[in-house]
Design an enzyme around this catalytic site. Sequence first.
Site, mmCIF file in Angstrom:
data_model
loop_
_atom_site.group_PDB
_atom_site.id
_atom_site.type_symbol
_atom_site.label_atom_id
_atom_site.label_comp_id
_atom_site.label_asym_id
_atom_site.label_seq_id
_atom_site.Cartn_x
_atom_site.Cartn_y
_atom_site.Cartn_z
ATOM 1 N N GLY A 1 0.841 -1.190 0.000
ATOM 2 C CA GLY A 1 0.000 0.000 0.000
ATOM 3 C C GLY A 1 0.875 1.238 0.000
ATOM 4 O O GLY A 1 1.889 1.296 0.701
ATOM 5 N N LEU B 1 -0.944 7.452 2.285
ATOM 6 C CA LEU B 1 -0.195 8.288 3.219
ATOM 7 C C LEU B 1 0.705 7.456 4.112
ATOM 8 O O LEU B 1 1.892 7.735 4.252
ATOM 9 C CB LEU B 1 -1.163 9.070 4.097
ATOM 10 C CG LEU B 1 -1.694 10.364 3.532
ATOM 11 C CD1 LEU B 1 -2.528 11.061 4.581
ATOM 12 C CD2 LEU B 1 -0.559 11.262 3.098
ATOM 13 N N ALA B 2 0.136 6.429 4.739
ATOM 14 C CA ALA B 2 0.930 5.642 5.673
ATOM 15 C C ALA B 2 2.012 4.861 4.931
ATOM 16 O O ALA B 2 3.176 4.859 5.333
ATOM 17 C CB ALA B 2 0.029 4.699 6.462
ATOM 18 N N GLY B 3 1.638 4.201 3.840
ATOM 19 C CA GLY B 3 2.581 3.357 3.119
ATOM 20 C C GLY B 3 3.713 4.137 2.476
ATOM 21 O O GLY B 3 4.887 3.781 2.617
ATOM 22 N N HIS C 1 -20.032 9.502 7.167
ATOM 23 C CA HIS C 1 -19.711 10.922 7.021
ATOM 24 C C HIS C 1 -20.970 11.711 6.715
ATOM 25 O O HIS C 1 -21.749 11.325 5.853
ATOM 26 C CB HIS C 1 -18.691 11.092 5.896
ATOM 27 C CG HIS C 1 -18.072 12.448 5.869
ATOM 28 N ND1 HIS C 1 -18.733 13.539 5.398
ATOM 29 C CD2 HIS C 1 -16.853 12.887 6.267
ATOM 30 C CE1 HIS C 1 -17.938 14.604 5.505
ATOM 31 N NE2 HIS C 1 -16.797 14.232 6.027
ATOM 32 N N SER D 1 -16.090 17.971 1.873
ATOM 33 C CA SER D 1 -15.441 18.218 3.158
ATOM 34 C C SER D 1 -16.442 18.727 4.173
ATOM 35 O O SER D 1 -17.285 19.564 3.877
ATOM 36 C CB SER D 1 -14.342 19.253 2.988
ATOM 37 O OG SER D 1 -13.920 19.656 4.258
ATOM 38 N N ARG E 1 -19.188 13.827 13.774
ATOM 39 C CA ARG E 1 -19.741 13.206 12.581
ATOM 40 C C ARG E 1 -20.877 12.228 12.864
ATOM 41 O O ARG E 1 -21.893 12.231 12.173
ATOM 42 C CB ARG E 1 -18.635 12.450 11.861
ATOM 43 C CG ARG E 1 -17.639 13.379 11.247
ATOM 44 C CD ARG E 1 -16.484 12.637 10.656
ATOM 45 N NE ARG E 1 -15.665 13.613 9.940
ATOM 46 C CZ ARG E 1 -14.585 13.299 9.273
ATOM 47 N NH1 ARG E 1 -14.164 12.052 9.228
ATOM 48 N NH2 ARG E 1 -13.910 14.230 8.635
ATOM 49 N N HIS F 1 -17.596 6.247 5.127
ATOM 50 C CA HIS F 1 -16.504 7.107 4.735
ATOM 51 C C HIS F 1 -15.170 6.588 5.273
ATOM 52 O O HIS F 1 -14.160 6.611 4.596
ATOM 53 C CB HIS F 1 -16.834 8.487 5.292
ATOM 54 C CG HIS F 1 -15.684 9.392 5.474
ATOM 55 N ND1 HIS F 1 -14.937 9.795 4.413
ATOM 56 C CD2 HIS F 1 -15.150 9.957 6.575
ATOM 57 C CE1 HIS F 1 -13.983 10.591 4.870
ATOM 58 N NE2 HIS F 1 -14.072 10.686 6.161
ATOM 59 N N ARG G 1 -13.883 8.647 14.531
ATOM 60 C CA ARG G 1 -12.729 9.464 14.217
ATOM 61 C C ARG G 1 -13.140 10.918 14.064
ATOM 62 O O ARG G 1 -14.143 11.223 13.437
ATOM 63 C CB ARG G 1 -12.083 8.980 12.922
ATOM 64 C CG ARG G 1 -10.859 9.773 12.529
ATOM 65 C CD ARG G 1 -10.186 9.195 11.313
ATOM 66 N NE ARG G 1 -10.985 9.286 10.108
ATOM 67 C CZ ARG G 1 -11.214 10.415 9.449
ATOM 68 N NH1 ARG G 1 -10.702 11.551 9.877
ATOM 69 N NH2 ARG G 1 -11.953 10.409 8.363
#
Lengths: 259, 257, 639
Positions: free
Chosen positions: C41, C44-46, C267, C285, C331, C402, C436
């Site tokens: 992956g 962002l993290a990967g 979301h 957003s 949310r 989401h 989250r």
Amino acid sequence: MATTTPSRNSTSPPMRPKPKQLPFPLSLYQTAVGKKWVMALTGLGLVGFVVFHMLGNLKVFIGWVPEEGAYDLDIYGEFLRELLVPLFPHGVLLWILRLGLITMFALHIHSAYSLTRLNSASNQPYAAKRDWIAANFASRSMRWTGVITLLYIVFHLADLTWGVGPAYSDWEYGRVHENLVGSLVRPAAAIIYIIAVVALSIHIFHGIWSMFQSLGWSNPNYDWMRRGLSMGIAALILVGNLTIILSIWTGAVGLEAGQ
Amino acid sequence: MSEETLNLKLRIWRQDGPSSKGGFAEYPANNIPTDASFLEMLDVVNEQLIEQGEVPVEFPHDCREGICGTCGVMINGRAHGQEKATATCQLHMRKFTDGDTIEIEPWRAAAFPVVKDLVVDRSALDRVIEVGGFISAPTGSAPDANEMLIPKDVAESSMDAAACIGCGACVAACPNSAGQLFTSAKIWHLNAMPQGQAERYKRTEEMVETMEQYFGSCTNHGECSEACPKEISLDFIAYMNRDYVKSKVKNRRLAGQ
Amino acid sequence: MTTLNSKVPEGPIAEKWTKHKFDSKLVNPANKRKFKILVVGTGLAGSSAAATFAELGYEVEAFTFHDTPRRAHSIAAQGGINAAKNYPNDGDSVFRLFYDTVKGGDYRSREANVYRLAEVSVDIIDQCAAQGVPFAREYGGLLANRSFGGAQVSRTFYARGQTGQQLLIGAYQALMRQVGLGAVKLHTRSEMLDLVVKDGEAVGIVTRNLTTGAVESHAGHAVVLCTGGYGNVFYLSTNAMQCNVTAAWRAHRKGAYFANPSYTQIHPTCIPASDEFQSKLTLMSESLRNDGRIWVPRSRDETRRARDIPEAERYYYLEEKYPAFGNLVPRDVASRNAKTVVDQGFGVGPLKNGVYLDFASAIERVGKDTIEARYSNLFEMYERITGENPYEVPMRIYPATHYTMGGLWVDYNLMTTIPGLYAAGEANFSDHGANRLGASALMQGLADGYFVLPYTIGDYLAPKLGQDLVPTDDPVFTESVQNIKAMTQGFLDINGTKSPEHFHRELGKIVWNYIGMARDQNGLEKAINEIRALREEFWKDVRVLGNADTLNASIEKAGRIADFFELAELMARDALDRNESCGGHFREESQTEEGEALRDDENYAHVSAWEWHDADTPQTKHAEELEFENVKLTQRSYK
């Protein structure tokens, strides 16, 4: 590590090798961006020539200058040969300028040629018809207007500079005005000149706009003027030269009676 | 919102693999709601194909929000279709008329070999990024973010260029298959900002020269910017040209920044 | 039942991470190149993890099923990224961000992880700014902040409405730099289909090359999964079309526990579906809620256009019910209230499936230009999709799936229950508890990748110095390759009558109806039965056409749906097991008199981590008790 089996379905984009870098400034000319830069600079020089050439030719309208006993255009021709005499001997500076012109011309053509080849190697045609949005006739016909201009220049040199081939029968060195009139009263010659001037103007219209981009002369403060300026200069060249051709063809400008 | 539907005729490019010869195949697309997106229309066609036992059309898509840059096909001779500043996934069927014939073709460029049907290999764009499309800032070495003042207008201008989604429409739309808009947008994104100065000329030089290993040269038609879903400006190309010449002329040991 | 050791270090919360970093074993710089890390992956993290590992000197191979790492769905995050910088001087601190995140997660997250997240959040902004992420700026050149998604301080950094894109591109560029340097070997269009485990440790992965169909083995000293969330189990979600649970699920099948699968986030500000066959919803957003006011007509039979409905006949239900937070409630609260009013028949739009988000008063207050500067790209997007101009008529919004808070269970080191297998970003069960907060996903993905894994992975690798990779002709690899090849061919051989898409759509309906925003026992039990029946039908009747040796989206899709079936069942079991309401998980049986979520801290203050047995045996639950030493458990109230 990976147990890869080569497959007929794998893809990778074809890559051209990077050329070995030559010393500056030749290194610049090894790349397409550099070639475009050269093309733009030489184009600028050539447009300058075309404008001055036209300004000179407009003297055909002044015609016969009795005080000098000569046509104004002929006087101007002699003036060019006499430029900066005695610093340079007669005709020498003109030849230096001509050499510069020839060099610019050669570079302009060579860069165009090699970029065209690069582009056709990079491009793959669509099977369906393209629907162009921004590309206009001028931008898409640069190659053809360029080639027409090149062919025309050969014709033009033979006709009026060297007096060979298509030149009119009484061509004589130094009698610029008469040579010009003699050539352009022939409808075939006039039509060739008209086609060439139109092609050149179209070429210059896209060329000047393109020059700003290629040289990176871009600034939001004046970018709005760039299209207008290219249009203006192209129009100037078109109108100026067409006026000369049409005036001679239609007889509005001719030879002074009795000369 | 409307309940209207369209009946369309599609001519879709089918090609089994990179080395196969492709060609257009015709499919009807009936009862397509006008609120559907272009890719949803293709979904419907694919469902029909599967039902008929025909292999569905491969087409590139993912986020369907116009940001990932995966999608992109030529629609009636225009990259991403006729809507300005719109990626294929954001093109909606309300922009078409009942009875239209729609020609759908993959991006075409020597640097974008066809993988299958409408999917092409755009890895050449990654090759351009990996030689200079970055600021060398290994993790952990950064100063406090507010130590670097960046005028708002500069950040905005950089962002204008950074908005590029890497879809390759610029290359696809270009008569010369040039990669100038993509490359210059990345160069400006990074060169505009103070962080990008240390590597500026190296970046410009490397990226331009790698770009030229794959793509054609710019003849300033402006098709790229018109096709761009993010309306990336041609001004960045002009900037890149200028900066490239500077990168060749300047002696970086004496440049001082 | 094994006890789950979260390996949270001792000591005061503010010192845990510092202490842990010091206590972790280090790998000598010269030895790092002897270790190979497989990163699956490249979101962002990967990307951030792969780039950082390579910068440290590890040998890295990165895998993505996309054609380039820059396509990952992190790119679609719009609003921003939180960081406890306190630049606006409005009282933010690491502790406050920590506190807000634990509270926002409805007290179902691990304190120590969340504190670390808040702690490194400040470094992320520095890192990203240094990489050239064009964050929004003030005229003086300093970074701009905004308040986001219910936070009472302005701690959100943003780059127009494209923050996720810009952060991902920053990480992608860092990754591509390492690819260019030869430090990372990048495998594009490579989908991980199996985790290879030997002697209880993760030793590699098996991937399928999506263009050639080749099934390939890759050995590594450690495997890091950064493969995102599983929101697409709902079929209709804001996830990208290709988002899937496959990599994480296949790891789960090999022994990694899957935690809190029922924690899914809905979301509140998405564009309602316009017709039956729509396959994807678009998120806008939630920063829109900063200026937009949410309302529905007071009459169920309202037929007037929104603009013609007088103020008195509008029901601003969030502002009325939650005066303190109003339109900025978290949310889950915003989503559930929207569902409530729509279910009651107050919905707007032709399908009566949305609520209004109205900018008229904001435009009046700050002017159209300001609103345009803030949201122009969102407004354009909305208009493109719906054909309506939100400057003139109110937007219509409705909740959609989401983000998924659940994921592979990881300890403080982000290591799963399989030694050597790590999970980061949305793929792990993460720091968000049961819900989250806005602008926290980007923060977590980058925190894991840039600042957590690079430290914690060394602790696992250091003792392995000198240990060779398991050769790819080892039976553990060859068996796995055989299985994957058989599975792939198996899809082609079923030769049924219905497309993979059909099964996905049907599965989605079950999941949305019974395991969606509100769940109850009956529904969940029904869901399990229906999912099982549909799964059985799938394996008998799916129609996958074409070949296995070319690009074939149907094969990819079929494999992913197969995993979604199993996951959906686990979601239902987890939701059934958790007889309380918390965050994104709302059990009808557990609510206050006012209809708010009611937690049961006595019985459910734990993480549920599920252990796989086989496809027909329900997973076994393991509980990690959550201890709250620094945050006082309160019933959330946003009134």
